[in-house]
Design a protein around this motif. Structure first.
Motif, short mmCIF file in Angstrom:
data_model
loop_
_atom_site.label_atom_id
_atom_site.label_comp_id
_atom_site.label_asym_id
_atom_site.label_seq_id
_atom_site.Cartn_x
_atom_site.Cartn_y
_atom_site.Cartn_z
N ALA A 301 0.71 -1.10 -0.03
CA ALA A 301 -0.04 0.16 0.02
C ALA A 301 0.94 1.41 0.01
O ALA A 301 1.84 1.38 0.57
N LYS A 302 0.41 2.19 -0.75
CA LYS A 302 1.36 3.59 -0.96
C LYS A 302 1.59 4.27 0.39
O LYS A 302 2.58 4.46 0.78
N SER A 303 0.86 4.06 1.31
CA SER A 303 1.02 4.83 2.68
C SER A 303 2.10 3.71 3.42
O SER A 303 2.63 4.45 4.24
N ALA A 304 2.28 2.74 3.08
CA ALA A 304 3.29 1.62 3.70
C ALA A 304 4.57 1.53 3.11
O ALA A 304 5.27 0.63 3.60
N ARG A 305 4.86 1.97 2.05
CA ARG A 305 6.12 1.79 1.20
C ARG A 305 7.37 2.22 1.77
O ARG A 305 8.23 1.95 1.41
N GLY A 306 7.04 3.24 2.77
CA GLY A 306 8.29 3.60 3.42
C GLY A 306 9.58 3.84 2.62
O GLY A 306 9.80 4.95 2.13
N PHE A 307 10.69 3.15 3.11
CA PHE A 307 12.18 3.50 2.66
C PHE A 307 11.99 3.11 1.11
O PHE A 307 13.00 3.72 0.36
N ALA A 317 16.27 10.84 7.78
CA ALA A 317 16.33 11.11 9.10
C ALA A 317 15.97 9.66 9.96
O ALA A 317 16.64 9.39 10.89
N LYS A 318 14.91 9.13 9.48
CA LYS A 318 14.55 7.60 10.15
C LYS A 318 15.78 6.98 9.83
O LYS A 318 16.06 5.98 10.65
N MET A 319 16.18 6.57 8.45
CA MET A 319 17.33 5.74 8.52
C MET A 319 18.44 6.21 9.06
O MET A 319 19.02 5.09 9.53
#
Length: 329
Positions: A301-307, A317-319
């Motif tokens: 899902a687009k909202s969950a594609r993350g990195f 920043a998250k990485m």
């Protein structure tokens, strides 16, 4: 050795980012010949001009004994280097170079990668490439006769010769094995270098260097000339004159928050290099999927594609946070 492509332009305003995004190096003869620093025809005139622009700053310098023949390299057992790092008054070094210009049997002084804006705040008003004025690094390289070992940079590079002559010897990125590269973690200036002495190559010790020479390019640049060196291209640089001056621009074709690829290489050596072969092969496939030939991952899902999405500052920043947590274990 092969010859490089030469592009004829009347001035820097004709440069385009398309030219500076090519995958092969290019030479631009007399591209910056109209800059005031280049138009001054004698080295003493150039030095006087620079003295008037600088504020007497102290800058990092490498100093090698005359017995090293201008080569900056490791010492005999690679436990250190064959030069000393010093901090010297820029103006004093300029005067010393002029005073000793006729003496070839002297120490080698090399002031490399000195920020132009720090050194001479007003200088770029009349000595600049407008297309690259916002490059993150604009540096000056000054000294007498020297040889800097072949290395590559992760950045793209335009180098402009302002005084003296410099010979560039370049190799494509795929020549790592043939150039006999030294340690990535211990080297003179942050980038791994070729261990081959280009002036007297030892082909008994480095036999594949002959293959590198077949793929290499060589060109000598003079005041006013410039060269574009794409990211990852190996380059050996020899300053041929008693006074040499070069200005270069470094920039990356990467998102602003992108990390340093060398860090990823070191981390991969830490975590993957000594795994069993089957596991290394599995990770190679994952890297191919996620890094080298990234997929769209439409099954997520687009909202969950993350990195897997295009890199932005929030992702970066998250990485970095995840990496820091892992490295701190």
């Amino acid at each position: 050795m092969q010859s490089l492509d030469e592009v004829n332009l009347s001035n820097t305003n004709e440069l385009t980012m398309q030219m500076l995004s090519a995958q092969t190096p290019k030479v631009f003869r007399q591209l910056v010949s109209d800059w005031p620093i280049v138009a001054l025809k004698t080295d003493p005139e150039k030095v006087s001009y620079m003295l008037s622009k600088s504020a007497g700053k102290v800058v990092p310098a490498w100093v090698a004994d005359k017995k090293e023949g201008g080569r900056f390299f490791y010492n005999s057992d690679m436990s250190g280097f064959n030069f000393e790092r010093q901090r010297l008054p820029f103006n004093d070094v300029l005067r010393w170079l002029m005073a000793n210009a006729s003496d070839e049997d002297i120490a080698t002084v090399y002031m490399g990668s000195t920020s132009v804006d720090m050194l001479m705040p007003l200088y770029r008003e009349h000595n600049d490439i407008a297309l690259l004025k916002d490059s993150p690094l604009v540096s000056l390289w000054t000294g007498n006769r020297s040889r800097v070992a072949a290395h590559f940079d992760a950045t793209d590079n335009v180098a402009c010769v302002l005084a003296g002559a410099r010979k560039f010897t370049l190799f494509p990125p795929d020549q790592w094995d043939n150039l006999y590269v030294g340690p990535i973690e211990f080297n003179p200036a942050g980038q791994a270098i070729s261990l081959v002495d280009f002036k007297e190559p030892d082909l008994a010790r480095f036999p594949n260097f002959a293959h590198a020479l077949e793929q290499g390019f060589e060109v000598t640049l003079y005041p006013g000339d410039a060269i574009y060196i794409p990211s990852m291209w190996w380059h050996h640089v020899e300053a041929l004159s008693s006074f040499n001056l070069l200005q270069n621009y470094w920039w990356r074709q990467a998102p602003e928050p992108a990390g340093n690829p060398t860090d990823a290489l070191i981390h991969a050596m830490l975590s993957i290099k000594d795994l069993p072969l089957a596991q290394r092969n599995a990770w190679r496939d994952i890297f191919e999927n996620m890094v080298f030939s990234p997929k769209q991952h439409e099954h997520i899902a687009k909202s969950a594609r993350g990195f897997t999405k295009t890199l932005d500052s929030e992702q970066a920043a998250k990485m970095r946070k995840i990496l820091k947590q892992g490295l701190d274990l």
